[in-house]
Design an enzyme around this catalytic site. Structure first.
Site, PDB file in Angstrom:
ATOM      1  CG  ASN A   7      -1.926   0.992   1.303  1.00 28.10           C
ATOM      2  OD1 ASN A   7      -1.818   2.017   0.626  1.00 28.10           O
ATOM      3  ND2 ASN A   7      -2.950   0.778   2.110  1.00 28.10           N
ATOM      4  CD  GLU A 390      -8.109   2.015   3.238  1.00 32.43           C
ATOM      5  OE1 GLU A 390      -7.399   2.413   4.178  1.00 32.43           O
ATOM      6  OE2 GLU A 390      -8.441   2.728   2.282  1.00 32.43           O
TER       7      GLU A 390
END
Ligand code: ADP
Length: 404
Positions: A7, A390
């Site tokens: 990420n 996430e």
């Protein structure tokens, strides 16, 4: 199977490793085996790598700004030293990347191929700080892990079903044909929260009308009907919509024309002012961080009070807009740093909706709820706090792609 998640942000690189069964995904988010963060904001020209795994914590100062070397060092901690959780990197089966901008083309996570990389590169003008970092991450994995399958999970994907009446700006139509339209962001979080709400309420997602409030440093709302995103507050860029930590959210575009004409501002200055010097920071003059703003409110600081009142006013105005798109509401959801932690924001945001039958349980709201319904039993609308996951959502998408 082992799934590595990357990420990448403009000034950070987060990563984690999940071990998942081949046969089916667990119902609840599992803990990761290993997690790491590279923070490039600590000092000029260097970064800090922090790793957590096998009950150990590690912190390494990085002496250069070389992102590839930093990712190599980060992945090394998977196979060496106290944080070792793998014998060799070849045990990793698949890598999932969060990609901020996938344009209007990608409505789902996809296996990364040359055309996908080209598409991510072609969208750099729309996501100038993020998409280059994602490409760097993809390239680093190619160099370190060779021909391993990599999956792109787009933050824009969830919003690709927003109907044209909500996606097109009322400007000359040929601009839309050139890609100037509303895309929406935070889609990985909005999608995850909607699915988790359905799970927690024990109802099919297809039957629910949900508003998700992702309130972090960046913030956006989504109107979700039957699991499909039908409206959102962010637009062509993450600048539209709500007031945020340092971003203004929506303002009259003529202000920019005025500033250019009368004060001689150029594009770079306006970009910095609206993205980095506005929002809580710009109005309160105290901080971009709500915690500091709230402390100043307690001390009676008038600009902090104004900033907080504006934040709530704009949040409620936009909840109203999402409500109008949905034409009804089953669940109002709060998530991300502010949504999960700031009880006062949830309390103020839920005031004044009595005509909807929306009632917050003030006591539960104040007890650090997580993945919990905090509405009163007689409330006609459920109010939930969901811890957004996430990275877990990215791992799930990568798992699905590998099982297609
Ligand atoms: P990002 O958008 O960078 O991922 P986060 O979702 O982590 O941000 O949210 C960070 C923000 O959450 C902080 O800037 C702060 O304003 C807010 N926040 C975190 N904890 C609290 C708290 N206990 N009370 C109020 N606000 C909080």
């Amino acid at each position: 199977m082992k799934i590595l998640v990357l990420n990448a942000g403009s000034s950070s690189q987060k990563s984690c490793l999940y071990q998942l069964p081949e046969t089916g995904l667990p119902e609840h988010p599992p803990s990761s085996l290993w997690s790491a963060t590279i923070d490039w904001t600590v000092a000029d020209g260097c970064g800090v790598l922090k790793v957590k795994a096998a009950g150990q914590k590690l912190e390494i100062k990085l002496e250069s700004e070389d992102r590839l070397e930093a990712i190599k060092l980060m992945l090394d901690t998977l196979v060496t030293g106290e944080t070792q959780v793998l014998k060799e990197l070849a045990e990793i089966d698949i890598v999932g990347h969060r990609v901020v901008h996938g344009g209007s083309e990608y409505s789902q996570a996809v296996l990364i191929t040359t055309p996908v990389k080209e598409a991510i590169a072609s969208l750099i003008p729309l996501a100038p700080t993020h998409n280059p970092a994602h490409l760097e991450g993809i390239k680093a994995i190619e160099q370190i892990l060779g021909d391993i399958p990599q999956v792109a999970v787009f933050d824009t994907a969830f919003h690709t079903n927003i109907p044209p009446k909500a996606a097109v700006y009322p400007i000359p139509y040929h601009w839309y044909e050139q890609g100037i339209r509303r895309y929406g962001f935070h889609g990985i979080s909005h999608k995850y929260c909607a699915a988790r709400v359905a799970q927690l309420l024990g109802k099919p997602l297809e039957s629910l009308k949900i508003i998700t409030c992702h309130l972090g440093n960046g913030a956006s709302l989504a109107a979700i009907s039957g699991g499909v995103g039908i409206n959102t507050t962010m637009g062509f860029t993450p600048l539209e919509g709500l007031m945020m930590g340092t971003r203004s959210g929506s303002i009259d575009p003529a202000i920019l024309i005025y500033l250019m004409r009368e004060w001689g501002f150029d594009a770079e200055q306006l970009n910095r002012l609206l993205n980095q010097e506005s929002g809580f920071k710009g109005v309160s003059g105290v901080s971009a961080d709500l915690r500091a703003v709230l402390s100043a409110v307690e001390e009676g600081n008038p600009r902090a009070i104004l900033a907080f009142e504006m934040y709530i006013h704009r949040l409620k105005t936009n909840i109203g807009a999402m409500l109008a798109s949905l034409g009804g509401l089953d669940a109002l959801v709060f998530t991300a740093g502010i949504g999960e932690n700031a009880a006062i924001v949830r309390e103020k945001a839920c005031e004044g909706w009595d005509f909807l039958g929306l009632k917050l349980d003030l006591e539960q709201n104040n007890q650090r709820p997580e993945d919990m319904d905090i509405s009163t039993p007689d409330s006609k609308v459920r109010i939930l706090v969901i811890h957004t996951e996430e990275d877990w959502a990215i791992a799930q998408e990568a798992w699905y792609v590998s099982h297609q």
